[in-house]
Design a protein around this motif. Sequence first.
Motif, short mmCIF file in Angstrom:
data_model
loop_
_atom_site.label_atom_id
_atom_site.label_comp_id
_atom_site.label_asym_id
_atom_site.label_seq_id
_atom_site.Cartn_x
_atom_site.Cartn_y
_atom_site.Cartn_z
N TYR A 27 -8.44 59.09 64.96
CA TYR A 27 -8.66 57.76 64.40
C TYR A 27 -7.96 57.79 63.03
CZ TYR A 27 -10.69 53.55 62.53
OH TYR A 27 -10.83 52.29 61.98
N PRO A 28 -6.83 57.09 62.91
CA PRO A 28 -5.95 57.37 61.78
C PRO A 28 -6.25 56.63 60.48
CG PRO A 28 -4.89 55.83 63.26
CD PRO A 28 -6.24 56.13 63.85
N VAL A 29 -7.21 55.71 60.50
CA VAL A 29 -7.51 55.00 59.24
C VAL A 29 -8.29 55.98 58.35
CG1 VAL A 29 -8.62 53.01 58.19
CG2 VAL A 29 -7.63 52.82 60.48
N ASP A 30 -7.79 56.20 57.15
CA ASP A 30 -8.37 57.26 56.33
C ASP A 30 -8.33 56.86 54.86
OD1 ASP A 30 -9.53 59.70 55.84
OD2 ASP A 30 -7.66 60.83 55.87
N PHE A 31 -9.36 57.27 54.13
CA PHE A 31 -9.38 57.03 52.68
C PHE A 31 -10.32 58.04 52.05
CE2 PHE A 31 -12.53 54.62 54.78
CZ PHE A 31 -11.91 53.58 55.45
N ALA A 32 -10.30 58.06 50.72
CA ALA A 32 -11.08 59.07 50.00
C ALA A 32 -12.57 58.94 50.31
CB ALA A 32 -10.83 58.95 48.50
N SER A 33 -13.04 57.73 50.62
CA SER A 33 -14.47 57.53 50.84
C SER A 33 -14.88 57.69 52.31
CB SER A 33 -14.88 56.13 50.35
OG SER A 33 -14.19 55.14 51.09
N SER A 34 -14.03 58.34 53.11
CA SER A 34 -14.34 58.45 54.55
C SER A 34 -15.66 59.16 54.84
CB SER A 34 -13.22 59.22 55.28
OG SER A 34 -12.07 58.45 55.30
N GLY A 35 -16.08 60.03 53.93
CA GLY A 35 -17.33 60.75 54.15
C GLY A 35 -18.56 59.87 53.95
N VAL A 44 -16.48 59.56 63.00
CA VAL A 44 -15.59 58.97 64.01
C VAL A 44 -14.30 59.80 64.10
CG1 VAL A 44 -14.14 56.95 64.50
CG2 VAL A 44 -16.54 56.65 63.87
N GLN A 45 -13.75 60.14 62.95
CA GLN A 45 -12.51 60.93 62.94
C GLN A 45 -12.74 62.30 63.62
OE1 GLN A 45 -11.99 60.95 58.70
NE2 GLN A 45 -10.62 59.18 58.69
N GLU A 46 -13.88 62.91 63.30
CA GLU A 46 -14.16 64.24 63.87
C GLU A 46 -14.41 64.17 65.37
OE1 GLU A 46 -15.92 66.13 59.72
OE2 GLU A 46 -17.34 65.57 61.31
N GLU A 47 -15.09 63.12 65.79
CA GLU A 47 -15.36 62.96 67.23
C GLU A 47 -14.05 62.75 67.98
OE1 GLU A 47 -18.29 63.50 68.53
OE2 GLU A 47 -17.56 63.07 70.56
N ALA A 48 -13.15 61.94 67.41
CA ALA A 48 -11.84 61.74 68.04
C ALA A 48 -11.09 63.06 68.13
CB ALA A 48 -11.04 60.71 67.24
#
Length: 462
Positions: free
Chosen positions: A128-136, A117-121
Motif C-alpha cells: 500500500y504505497p501511500v506513506d507519510f511520517a505519521s503512518s504509525g 495496512v502497509q504491513e498486512e499488504a
Amino acid sequence: MEPQLIAELRAIVGASRVLVDPRECEPFGRDWTTFWQARPGAVVLPGSTDQVQQVVQLANRRRLAIVPSGGRTGLSGGAMACNGELVLALDRMDRIIDVDPVAETLTCQAGAITRTVQEEAARHNLMYPVDFASSGSSRIGGNIATNAGGIKVIRYGDTRHWVRGLKVVTGAGEQLDLNRGLVKNNSGYDLRHLFIASEGTLGIICEATLALTRPPRGLGVMVLSVADFAALPEVLHRFKAALTLTAFEFFSHRAMAAVTERTGNGSPFADETPFYALVEFERGGDADERDALAAFEDCVADHGVRDGVLAQSQTQAANLWALRENITESLSPRAPYKSDLSVPIAAMPAFVRDIEALMANRFAGLEVVWFGHLGDGNIHLNVLKPDDWTTDRFAGVCASLGQSVAERVEAFGGSISAEHGIGLLKKDTLHFSRSPGEIELMKQIKRIFDPEGIMNPGKIFD
Ligand code: MLT
Ligand code: ZN
C-alpha cells in the motif's frame, strides 16, 4: 451533554464506550493543530458500521453535531471539536477484514492504522504505497477523508488513487456501499470520490477497500546539498529523465538543523547549504545506481548541486529519510503555523522568493522553515511561533499572513491546500482556490448527504 442523550448513546454502543469526563474526552476532540481548544461534549466509540449508523440516526433526531475522529494527526483543524460536539471516534473499528492477493486489494475498517495496512499488504508481497511520517498513528478513514498525500505521490499518487470502494454512513444516517471494490464500474456518478477529501462533512467512512500494488525490487536513496532553491526544478528534471523516482523531497537548512538538534544525529554534509533534496529511485540493479551517479555529476557540473550522499545500506537510507521525516515532530515544540501549498513546479522558485519578500516586508522577525514534496509542486510553509508570543497573538497574525499567502498562491495558479485539507485553518481562504460557483455546489452537495447539517459543521466552509 444531556443525561438522556448519553443514556441513548450507551444503549447503542455499551456504557464504557461513551466518555463524558472532559479530561478523558479532550484528546479525542483535537488533532495536531495548536490554534484551537478542544471542548467536545462527549465521545462515542462504536464497534461496527451498524452502531455508527444508529449513532448518526440518533444525532439526526436530536440535531446533535458530530465530529468524526480517526488518528487525530490532521494539520488543518478538520478533527477539532471546539463547541461541545459529539466526537465519533473510529479507534475500535481498526480491523483488517480481508486481503485479496489476486485482485490486489485490502479491505479494512476505517480505524485501521496506516502502518498496519502497509504491513498486512507486505505480508502478501504487496504494497500500500501511500506513506507519510505519521503512518504509525494516522488511520485509513482519516486519510481518505482528507485525501492524504505524503512522500510517494510523485510515483503513486495520493490516497484517492488507491480507494476502490467505501462503505459509509451518510449524514442522513443511510448506509451506502460505494463502488463495491470494483475496478470497472461505469454506472453513473462515482459517489465514492465525493467522500474522498470531504473531511467528515458528508458522513462517516466506516470501511474501505484499497488497491495494492507490487513493491519495487529495490530503492536507492540520495540526499543532495543545493546552493540555491532555484536550481531544484532542473535537478528534478535531470533525475526524472534518468530514473524512476519514488520521491523527490526538499528541505531547508533550518528544517535540517531542527531535526539534527532534536535527534542528535549530525548532518551528512561537511558544508552547510540553504537547501537539500532527498531523491528516492527504483533500483533494479547496478545500472540504476550508475544512472543516479551520472545525474548527480551532471547536476554538480551544471545545476547548482554542491555535494551528495548515496545510501549504501538500508540503515543509511533510513537515516537519510529520517532527516526529512522528522521535520514535523522537530518543529512541533515551536507550535508552527503550517501551510501546505501547491504551485506549478516551474513556478516554485519564484513563489518562494515572493513569499520570502512578503515575510520580510510585512512579517519581519517571524522565522520561516521550508520543506515539502518538490516533485509534486507541494511546498510546506512553516512559520514558527516566537517563544514570547501567546497562541492568540500568533493565530491573529497568521490569519492575516494566511490571507496574503493565499492571494500569492492564487496569483501563481496554485492551491491553498495541496494535501492537509481545509478544516478550520483555511476555510477563510477557500475562495482563493475555488470559485463561488464551486463553493455553492459543495454546500448543496453537503445538504443532500447531511440535510440536518450535523456532520462536522463549520469545517471547509460555514
Ligand atoms: C509532511 O510532508 O511532512 C507532512 O505533510 C506533515 C507536515 O507538513 O508537517
Ligand atoms: Zn506533506
